[in-house]
Write a protein that holds these residues in place. Structure first.
Motif, PDB file in Angstrom:
ATOM      1  N   GLU A  76     -51.199  -1.075 -28.925  1.00 34.86           N
ATOM      2  CA  GLU A  76     -50.728   0.398 -28.365  1.00 34.86           C
ATOM      3  C   GLU A  76     -50.739   1.339 -29.845  1.00 34.86           C
ATOM      4  OE1 GLU A  76     -46.914   0.017 -26.763  1.00 34.86           O
ATOM      5  OE2 GLU A  76     -45.905  -0.923 -28.501  1.00 34.86           O
TER       6      GLU A  76
ATOM      7  N   HIS B  98     -59.000  -0.232 -24.707  1.00 36.04           N
ATOM      8  CA  HIS B  98     -57.654  -1.050 -24.776  1.00 36.04           C
ATOM      9  C   HIS B  98     -56.580  -0.196 -24.163  1.00 36.04           C
ATOM     10  CE1 HIS B  98     -60.223  -3.111 -27.567  1.00 36.04           C
ATOM     11  NE2 HIS B  98     -59.591  -4.357 -27.204  1.00 36.04           N
TER      12      HIS B  98
ATOM     13  N   TYR C  81     -56.884  -4.009 -19.997  1.00 32.97           N
ATOM     14  CA  TYR C  81     -56.642  -5.262 -20.630  1.00 32.97           C
ATOM     15  C   TYR C  81     -55.206  -5.818 -20.442  1.00 32.97           C
ATOM     16  CZ  TYR C  81     -54.128  -4.015 -24.865  1.00 32.97           C
ATOM     17  OH  TYR C  81     -52.778  -3.562 -25.729  1.00 32.97           O
TER      18      TYR C  81
ATOM     19  N   SER D   6     -50.852  -6.578 -28.315  1.00 36.00           N
ATOM     20  CA  SER D   6     -50.758  -5.190 -27.810  1.00 36.00           C
ATOM     21  C   SER D   6     -51.523  -4.410 -29.024  1.00 36.00           C
ATOM     22  CB  SER D   6     -49.304  -4.691 -27.837  1.00 36.00           C
ATOM     23  OG  SER D   6     -49.389  -3.382 -27.691  1.00 36.00           O
TER      24      SER D   6
ATOM     25  N   ALA E  58     -53.414  -0.680 -21.742  1.00 32.28           N
ATOM     26  CA  ALA E  58     -52.620  -2.017 -21.388  1.00 32.28           C
ATOM     27  C   ALA E  58     -52.457  -1.866 -19.852  1.00 32.28           C
ATOM     28  CB  ALA E  58     -51.116  -1.980 -21.780  1.00 32.28           C
TER      29      ALA E  58
ATOM     30  N   ALA F 225     -51.705  -6.684 -22.334  1.00 37.88           N
ATOM     31  CA  ALA F 225     -51.114  -6.829 -23.568  1.00 37.88           C
ATOM     32  C   ALA F 225     -49.997  -7.835 -23.786  1.00 37.88           C
ATOM     33  CB  ALA F 225     -50.561  -5.634 -24.065  1.00 37.88           C
TER      34      ALA F 225
END
Length: 371
Positions: A301, A310, A316, A299, A312, A318
């Motif tokens: 985040e 990126h 991509y 992840s 989620a 995570a």
């Protein structure tokens, strides 16, 4: 595909778009921009878009761009390019503090009215040079930043946030590190793009309107090395072991294959498994997007990026940092062809639209707003 990207980085003048912008004095009446670059392919990814979009910078801001390598600029008798209005410079993360101060003072001496901006191409998210650079800088430009900026002001276990987490996961003893980032440094932080602005990669995104699709017989591409420092090696080996525990899937693993084969395999892969390196963002992330493979990685985040490549479940997939959900995510994605297609295409378009819309130029408009 892309094999030529990893050649000819030994000499600056062999890099694309560079030879015409070196060893020339400033001539234009508008803002004069000097790039001082660390001569390696990682650092050059940050510099290249300034050269690629140089005509647009001239059109929008009347800016003239020149470039010089750090070794040449650091030479005792160097004084060719001076009186710049904007200086963007790089070093490597291992630079000695006294050497760094000497460099910055030389830049200031040759360009006394210039705003100074540091281009940090380092893999980790830490700000280890902040305390030394703070008195001199207008901005500090990094590929990604922690969303929670107060974390930069606190000590941590080990040099980086990744080292702190994985040394804890594997019960490794590491010293506490405090980079002593000044609180008034935080407003100077700016975001710059990551590896997709490198030579050849940038052009390939613009040349192709969509991510490669079609038959993808390899389930998971995961050519991963586990050599490195203790936490890094254990983290990488854990990722390799967890992947190996998943039954009934086809994988591309191992290391040391030629770049053309590597990229062809990625185009033929449903999923690209990209664990962290010494920092969160890896070359592999961008290569996966370029090849049309769904990116699967721990992840992201906790980070902000510009553009945010990126997201989620959008650009991509995570994972938990300990890879505890790796098998679940892999099995799901293998059977979810339409979901994979949408994620791969969204990731591709996020990067392509940024490049095609010349967003890099607008992102750095602040360089021409005198402090």
């Amino acid at each position: 595909m892309l094999s030529y990207l990893y050649k000819n980085y030994e000499k600056l003048n062999s890099w694309p778009l560079v030879s015409a912008l070196t060893d020339q004095s400033f001539k234009a009446a508008g803002p004069k921009v000097l790039l001082i670059t660390e001569p390696n392919r990682i650092s050059y990814n940050q510099v290249y878009p300034f050269l690629y979009y140089r005509d647009l910078f001239r059109e929008k801001f009347d800016a003239e761009i020149r470039i010089v390598t750090l070794p040449e600029y650091s030479a005792e008798n160097y004084c060719k390019q001076h009186d710049a209005d904007v200086v963007l410079f790089q070093t490597w993360f291992t630079i000695d503090k006294c050497e760094l101060v000497s460099l910055v003072e030389k830049i200031h001496k040759l360009n006394p009215s210039a705003d100074l901006h540091f281009l940090d191409s380092f893999a980790p998210t830490d700000l280890r040079l902040a305390k030394t650079l703070n008195p001199y800088l207008t901005s500090y430009i990094k590929k990604s930043l922690l969303k929670e900026k107060s974390r930069y002001l606190k000590p941590q276990v080990g040099d980086t946030n990744l080292m702190e987490y994985y040394s804890g996961l594997f019960d490794l003893e590491e010293d506490t590190v405090n980079w002593h980032v000044p609180e008034d440094f935080l407003p100077k932080l700016k975001l710059g793009p990551t590896f997709f602005t490198g030579p050849c990669i940038l052009e390939e995104f613009l040349e192709k309107s969509h991510a490669p699709s079609g038959d993808k017989p390899i389930d998971v591409h995961a050519r991963l090395a586990a050599n490195g420092s203790s936490w890094y090696g254990k983290m990488r080996q854990l990722s390799i072991d967890k992947l190996g525990e998943i039954p009934g899937i086809s994988t591309a693993t191992g290391t040391g294959i030629p770049r053309p084969r590597f990229m062809k395999e990625l185009e033929n892969s449903k999923i690209c498994f990209s664990p962290f390196g010494y920092g969160e963002i890896c070359w592999r992330d961008i290569e996966a997007v370029l090849a049309g493979a769904v990116l699967l990685k721990p992840s992201m985040e906790h980070l902000e990026m510009a553009p945010h490549i990126h997201e989620a479940d959008s650009t991509y997939i995570a994972l938990n940092w300990d890879y505890s959900d790796l098998e679940e995510k892999v099995i799901h994605l293998i059977g979810a062809e339409e979901e994979r297609r949408k994620i791969a295409e969204q990731a591709y378009q996020t990067i392509r639209e940024y490049l095609a819309n010349n967003a890099f130029v607008d992102q750095f408009a602040y360089l021409f707003e005198k402090s």
